[in-house]
Design a protein around this motif. Structure first.
Motif, mmCIF file in Angstrom:
data_model
loop_
_atom_site.group_PDB
_atom_site.id
_atom_site.type_symbol
_atom_site.label_atom_id
_atom_site.label_comp_id
_atom_site.label_asym_id
_atom_site.label_seq_id
_atom_site.Cartn_x
_atom_site.Cartn_y
_atom_site.Cartn_z
ATOM 1 N N LEU A 1 -10.056 13.418 -0.864
ATOM 2 C CA LEU A 1 -10.962 12.462 -0.240
ATOM 3 C C LEU A 1 -10.184 11.523 0.666
ATOM 4 C CD1 LEU A 1 -13.246 11.669 -3.302
ATOM 5 C CD2 LEU A 1 -13.764 13.147 -1.351
ATOM 6 N N LEU A 2 -10.783 11.178 1.785
ATOM 7 C CA LEU A 2 -10.166 10.305 2.770
ATOM 8 C C LEU A 2 -10.364 8.851 2.379
ATOM 9 C CD1 LEU A 2 -8.720 10.154 5.520
ATOM 10 C CD2 LEU A 2 -10.989 10.088 6.579
ATOM 11 N N GLY A 3 -9.293 8.080 2.406
ATOM 12 C CA GLY A 3 -9.390 6.662 2.105
ATOM 13 C C GLY A 3 -8.041 5.997 2.246
ATOM 14 N N HIS A 4 -8.044 4.687 2.289
ATOM 15 C CA HIS A 4 -6.815 3.903 2.425
ATOM 16 C C HIS A 4 -5.972 3.995 1.157
ATOM 17 C CE1 HIS A 4 -4.235 0.836 4.110
ATOM 18 N NE2 HIS A 4 -4.387 0.076 3.041
ATOM 19 N N SER A 5 -6.636 3.933 0.007
ATOM 20 C CA SER A 5 -5.944 4.067 -1.279
ATOM 21 C C SER A 5 -5.951 5.550 -1.648
ATOM 22 C CB SER A 5 -6.667 3.238 -2.342
ATOM 23 O OG SER A 5 -7.949 3.793 -2.589
ATOM 24 N N ASP A 6 -5.986 5.858 -2.935
ATOM 25 C CA ASP A 6 -6.091 7.255 -3.361
ATOM 26 C C ASP A 6 -7.512 7.800 -3.215
ATOM 27 O OD1 ASP A 6 -7.413 6.052 -5.478
ATOM 28 O OD2 ASP A 6 -5.930 6.614 -6.981
ATOM 29 N N ALA A 7 -8.450 6.966 -2.758
ATOM 30 C CA ALA A 7 -9.843 7.346 -2.479
ATOM 31 C C ALA A 7 -10.583 7.824 -3.724
ATOM 32 C CB ALA A 7 -9.919 8.373 -1.353
ATOM 33 N N ASP A 8 -10.277 7.232 -4.867
ATOM 34 C CA ASP A 8 -10.933 7.607 -6.120
ATOM 35 C C ASP A 8 -12.334 7.011 -6.131
ATOM 36 O OD1 ASP A 8 -11.820 7.830 -8.798
ATOM 37 O OD2 ASP A 8 -9.753 7.878 -9.511
ATOM 38 N N VAL A 9 -13.284 7.797 -5.677
ATOM 39 C CA VAL A 9 -14.656 7.348 -5.486
ATOM 40 C C VAL A 9 -15.280 6.814 -6.787
ATOM 41 C CG1 VAL A 9 -15.648 9.663 -5.792
ATOM 42 C CG2 VAL A 9 -16.816 8.015 -4.336
ATOM 43 N N LEU A 10 -14.968 7.432 -7.904
ATOM 44 C CA LEU A 10 -15.533 6.995 -9.181
ATOM 45 C C LEU A 10 -15.003 5.623 -9.580
ATOM 46 C CD1 LEU A 10 -17.136 7.402 -11.794
ATOM 47 C CD2 LEU A 10 -15.177 8.702 -12.681
ATOM 48 N N LEU A 11 -13.698 5.452 -9.547
ATOM 49 C CA LEU A 11 -13.126 4.167 -9.957
ATOM 50 C C LEU A 11 -13.500 3.050 -8.993
ATOM 51 C CD1 LEU A 11 -9.655 5.118 -11.440
ATOM 52 C CD2 LEU A 11 -11.902 4.985 -12.541
ATOM 53 N N HIS A 12 -13.696 3.379 -7.719
ATOM 54 C CA HIS A 12 -14.135 2.356 -6.767
ATOM 55 C C HIS A 12 -15.545 1.877 -7.109
ATOM 56 C CE1 HIS A 12 -11.102 3.789 -3.466
ATOM 57 N NE2 HIS A 12 -10.522 3.420 -4.598
ATOM 58 N N ALA A 13 -16.418 2.802 -7.493
ATOM 59 C CA ALA A 13 -17.769 2.404 -7.892
ATOM 60 C C ALA A 13 -17.731 1.564 -9.170
ATOM 61 C CB ALA A 13 -18.647 3.636 -8.088
ATOM 62 N N VAL A 14 -16.851 1.923 -10.112
ATOM 63 C CA VAL A 14 -16.715 1.146 -11.342
ATOM 64 C C VAL A 14 -16.226 -0.265 -11.014
ATOM 65 C CG1 VAL A 14 -15.458 0.941 -13.537
ATOM 66 C CG2 VAL A 14 -16.365 3.173 -12.815
ATOM 67 N N CYS A 15 -15.207 -0.368 -10.165
ATOM 68 C CA CYS A 15 -14.699 -1.691 -9.775
ATOM 69 C C CYS A 15 -15.797 -2.533 -9.143
ATOM 70 C CB CYS A 15 -13.535 -1.544 -8.793
ATOM 71 S SG CYS A 15 -11.978 -0.985 -9.507
ATOM 72 N N ASP A 16 -16.567 -1.948 -8.235
ATOM 73 C CA ASP A 16 -17.636 -2.702 -7.568
ATOM 74 C C ASP A 16 -18.710 -3.150 -8.555
ATOM 75 O OD1 ASP A 16 -16.837 -3.133 -4.988
ATOM 76 O OD2 ASP A 16 -17.898 -1.420 -4.146
ATOM 77 N N ALA A 17 -19.040 -2.308 -9.519
ATOM 78 C CA ALA A 17 -20.037 -2.699 -10.517
ATOM 79 C C ALA A 17 -19.540 -3.884 -11.334
ATOM 80 C CB ALA A 17 -20.366 -1.516 -11.431
ATOM 81 N N LEU A 18 -18.297 -3.820 -11.783
ATOM 82 C CA LEU A 18 -17.738 -4.909 -12.590
ATOM 83 C C LEU A 18 -17.628 -6.198 -11.783
ATOM 84 C CD1 LEU A 18 -14.956 -2.888 -14.437
ATOM 85 C CD2 LEU A 18 -17.084 -3.770 -15.444
#
Length: 160
Positions: free
Chosen positions: A34-51
């Motif tokens: 996945l393309l992204g600035h970090s490792d692009a971990d889409v799942l963990l990014h959604a978890v971070c945003d929820a928290l």
């Protein structure tokens, strides 16, 4: 008074060649990452945003901006652990997390238990407090057309 808060997170990343596919802290064998600035971990990014949302602390982009070279290639598990510290600094702890991956391919089922364990470990909660599931969009939309992967997350946090 019991202070419970609910948060929702959503993230999406497009596929990219020459990158590993890392979801939920698990490297999944697949032809594209996945393309992204970090490792692009889409799942963990959604978890971070929820928290972060549940604690009214903004979003992942405000705390770990893609304009900051510090976060280039960053491990999203480390970012999640930082988010948990932010919650603790505000007097909150994680109650539970329920997340959904949306991907036509690859099949996520074999990796879901390890993803759950990573999230539970990084949030300091029991495995029974974390659920991760996956679905397809039956060939429809962005994910159905194999352009990328999306993730949704809802969480409950409470005053510690």
């Amino acid at each position: 008074m019991l202070d419970l808060r609910v948060g929702h997170g959503y993230d999406v990343h497009r596929f990219s060649a020459d990158r590993p596919l890392i979801i939920g802290g698990v490297t999944i064998p697949f032809a594209q990452g996945l393309l992204g600035h970090s490792d692009a971990d889409v799942l963990l990014h959604a978890v971070c945003d929820a928290l972060l949302g549940a604690a009214c602390l903004g979003d992942i982009g405000a705390h770990f901006p893609d304009t900051d070279p510090t976060y280039a290639g960053a491990d999203s598990r480390a970012l999640l652990r930082q988010v948990v510290v932010m919650l603790q600094n505000e007097g909150f702890c994680v109650g539970n997390i329920d997340a959904t991956l949306v991907a036509q391919k690859p099949k996520m089922a074999p990796y879901l238990p390890q993803m759950r364990q990573h999230i539970a470990d990084d949030c300091g909660v029991a495995l029974s407090c974390v659920n991760v599931k996956a679905t397809t969009e039956e060939g429809l939309g962005f994910t159905g057309a194999m352009q990328g992967i999306a993730a949704h997350c809802v969480c409950l946090i409470r005053r510690a």
